[in-house]
Design a protein around this motif. Structure first.
Motif, PDB file in Angstrom:
ATOM      1  N   GLU A  57       0.814  -1.217   0.000  1.00  0.00           N
ATOM      2  CA  GLU A  57       0.000   0.000   0.000  1.00  0.00           C
ATOM      3  C   GLU A  57       0.848   1.269   0.000  1.00  0.00           C
ATOM      4  N   ARG A  58       2.086   1.167   0.446  1.00  0.00           N
ATOM      5  CA  ARG A  58       2.958   2.343   0.548  1.00  0.00           C
ATOM      6  C   ARG A  58       3.892   2.499  -0.657  1.00  0.00           C
ATOM      7  N   THR A  59       3.695   1.690  -1.682  1.00  0.00           N
ATOM      8  CA  THR A  59       4.579   1.765  -2.848  1.00  0.00           C
ATOM      9  C   THR A  59       4.454   3.141  -3.501  1.00  0.00           C
ATOM     10  N   PRO A  60       5.581   3.820  -3.706  1.00  0.00           N
ATOM     11  CA  PRO A  60       5.545   5.144  -4.346  1.00  0.00           C
ATOM     12  C   PRO A  60       4.945   5.075  -5.755  1.00  0.00           C
ATOM     13  N   ALA A  61       4.266   6.133  -6.157  1.00  0.00           N
ATOM     14  CA  ALA A  61       3.593   6.189  -7.462  1.00  0.00           C
ATOM     15  C   ALA A  61       4.568   5.952  -8.609  1.00  0.00           C
ATOM     16  N   VAL A  62       5.776   6.490  -8.517  1.00  0.00           N
ATOM     17  CA  VAL A  62       6.744   6.317  -9.608  1.00  0.00           C
ATOM     18  C   VAL A  62       7.142   4.841  -9.762  1.00  0.00           C
ATOM     19  N   VAL A  63       7.197   4.119  -8.665  1.00  0.00           N
ATOM     20  CA  VAL A  63       7.497   2.685  -8.720  1.00  0.00           C
ATOM     21  C   VAL A  63       6.336   1.951  -9.389  1.00  0.00           C
ATOM     22  N   GLU A  64       5.109   2.332  -9.057  1.00  0.00           N
ATOM     23  CA  GLU A  64       3.932   1.719  -9.690  1.00  0.00           C
ATOM     24  C   GLU A  64       3.930   1.974 -11.197  1.00  0.00           C
ATOM     25  N   ARG A  65       4.307   3.198 -11.621  1.00  0.00           N
ATOM     26  CA  ARG A  65       4.376   3.509 -13.062  1.00  0.00           C
ATOM     27  C   ARG A  65       5.449   2.657 -13.739  1.00  0.00           C
ATOM     28  N   PHE A  66       6.611   2.560 -13.091  1.00  0.00           N
ATOM     29  CA  PHE A  66       7.715   1.747 -13.603  1.00  0.00           C
ATOM     30  C   PHE A  66       7.268   0.292 -13.777  1.00  0.00           C
ATOM     31  N   ALA A  67       6.651  -0.262 -12.759  1.00  0.00           N
ATOM     32  CA  ALA A  67       6.192  -1.651 -12.804  1.00  0.00           C
ATOM     33  C   ALA A  67       5.099  -1.836 -13.860  1.00  0.00           C
ATOM     34  N   ALA A  68       4.222  -0.859 -14.023  1.00  0.00           N
ATOM     35  CA  ALA A  68       3.150  -0.964 -15.019  1.00  0.00           C
ATOM     36  C   ALA A  68       3.717  -0.997 -16.433  1.00  0.00           C
ATOM     37  N   GLU A  69       4.746  -0.208 -16.700  1.00  0.00           N
ATOM     38  CA  GLU A  69       5.386  -0.223 -18.023  1.00  0.00           C
ATOM     39  C   GLU A  69       6.016  -1.583 -18.296  1.00  0.00           C
ATOM     40  N   ILE A  70       6.626  -2.156 -17.288  1.00  0.00           N
ATOM     41  CA  ILE A  70       7.236  -3.483 -17.435  1.00  0.00           C
ATOM     42  C   ILE A  70       6.154  -4.531 -17.664  1.00  0.00           C
ATOM     43  N   ARG A  71       5.059  -4.429 -16.923  1.00  0.00           N
ATOM     44  CA  ARG A  71       3.971  -5.400 -17.063  1.00  0.00           C
ATOM     45  C   ARG A  71       3.424  -5.421 -18.491  1.00  0.00           C
ATOM     46  N   LYS A  72       3.225  -4.254 -19.079  1.00  0.00           N
ATOM     47  CA  LYS A  72       2.585  -4.217 -20.404  1.00  0.00           C
ATOM     48  C   LYS A  72       3.546  -4.579 -21.550  1.00  0.00           C
ATOM     49  N   ALA A  73       4.845  -4.605 -21.300  1.00  0.00           N
ATOM     50  CA  ALA A  73       5.817  -4.947 -22.336  1.00  0.00           C
ATOM     51  C   ALA A  73       5.837  -6.453 -22.587  1.00  0.00           C
ATOM     52  N   ASP A  74       6.045  -6.804 -23.854  1.00  0.00           N
ATOM     53  CA  ASP A  74       6.203  -8.215 -24.211  1.00  0.00           C
ATOM     54  C   ASP A  74       7.590  -8.736 -23.852  1.00  0.00           C
TER      55      ASP A  74
END
Length: 182
Positions: A57-74
């Motif tokens: 729950e405390r994950t910084p927003a920039v880390v969430e954005r970073f992880a989301a970009e990785i998730r959507k990549a093939d």
């Protein structure tokens, strides 16, 4: 045979805008065969120092954005210099943020290496990334030794690699591995 489009996310181990690792990633971006796109990550330098207390729950927003970009990549492309015989601290920090997350396990990854040396960092990265359960596609490995050359020599080498098909060939090998379920 129609191939589905693939999206790759490139991670640069150096935060210098003019780094040879970044230049190699930019050259790969320009050399993309039809159906392949590469986005280069610009978030690594903005990530806070990893602290497990700041996950969930405390994950910084920039880390969430970073992880989301990785998730959507093939697949991922990593281009990382060797600093003092190791992984640059900022890049290792970025990897640390991903260790306990579910975006990276079994994600295909290729190395694009911009130096004639740096085998220590490649070995260390291989160990860390395999520990994180990424799938390193060895057949797609690209080494183009532009590090240490003048800007003019780098530009000439990168252009030659693009025009000769060296860069697109590596990306096509990576695409085939991804399509095969690497």
């Amino acid at each position: 045979m129609i191939q589905r489009p693939i999206s790759l996310y490139a991670l640069c181990g150096s935060q210098r805008q003019a780094s040879t690792s970044r230049r190699l990633l930019e050259a790969l971006q320009l050399a993309c065969p039809e159906g392949i796109t590469i986005a280069i990550c610009d978030l690594i330098g903005d990530l806070p120092i990893f602290n497990p207390d700041n996950e969930g729950e405390r994950t910084p927003a920039v880390v969430e954005r970073f992880a989301a970009e990785i998730r959507k990549a093939d697949g991922l492309i990593v281009s990382c210099p060797e600093y003092a015989h190791g992984i640059p601290g900022g890049f290792k920090n970025a990897l640390d943020w991903l260790v306990s997350r579910d975006e990276v396990p079994f994600k295909p990854l290729m190395f694009a290496h911009a130096s004639h040396r740096g085998d220590l960092v490649l070995a260390q990265l291989t160990d860390v990334l395999q520990t994180m359960s990424l799938h390193i596609v060895e057949d797609a490995f690209l080494r183009l030794p532009v590090a240490g050359k003048s800007d003019k020599a780098q530009a000439a080498m990168l252009l030659e690699a693009r025009e000769s098909g060296l860069l697109s060939a590596s990306l096509n090998r990576f695409r085939r591995a991804i399509a095969a379920g690497a």
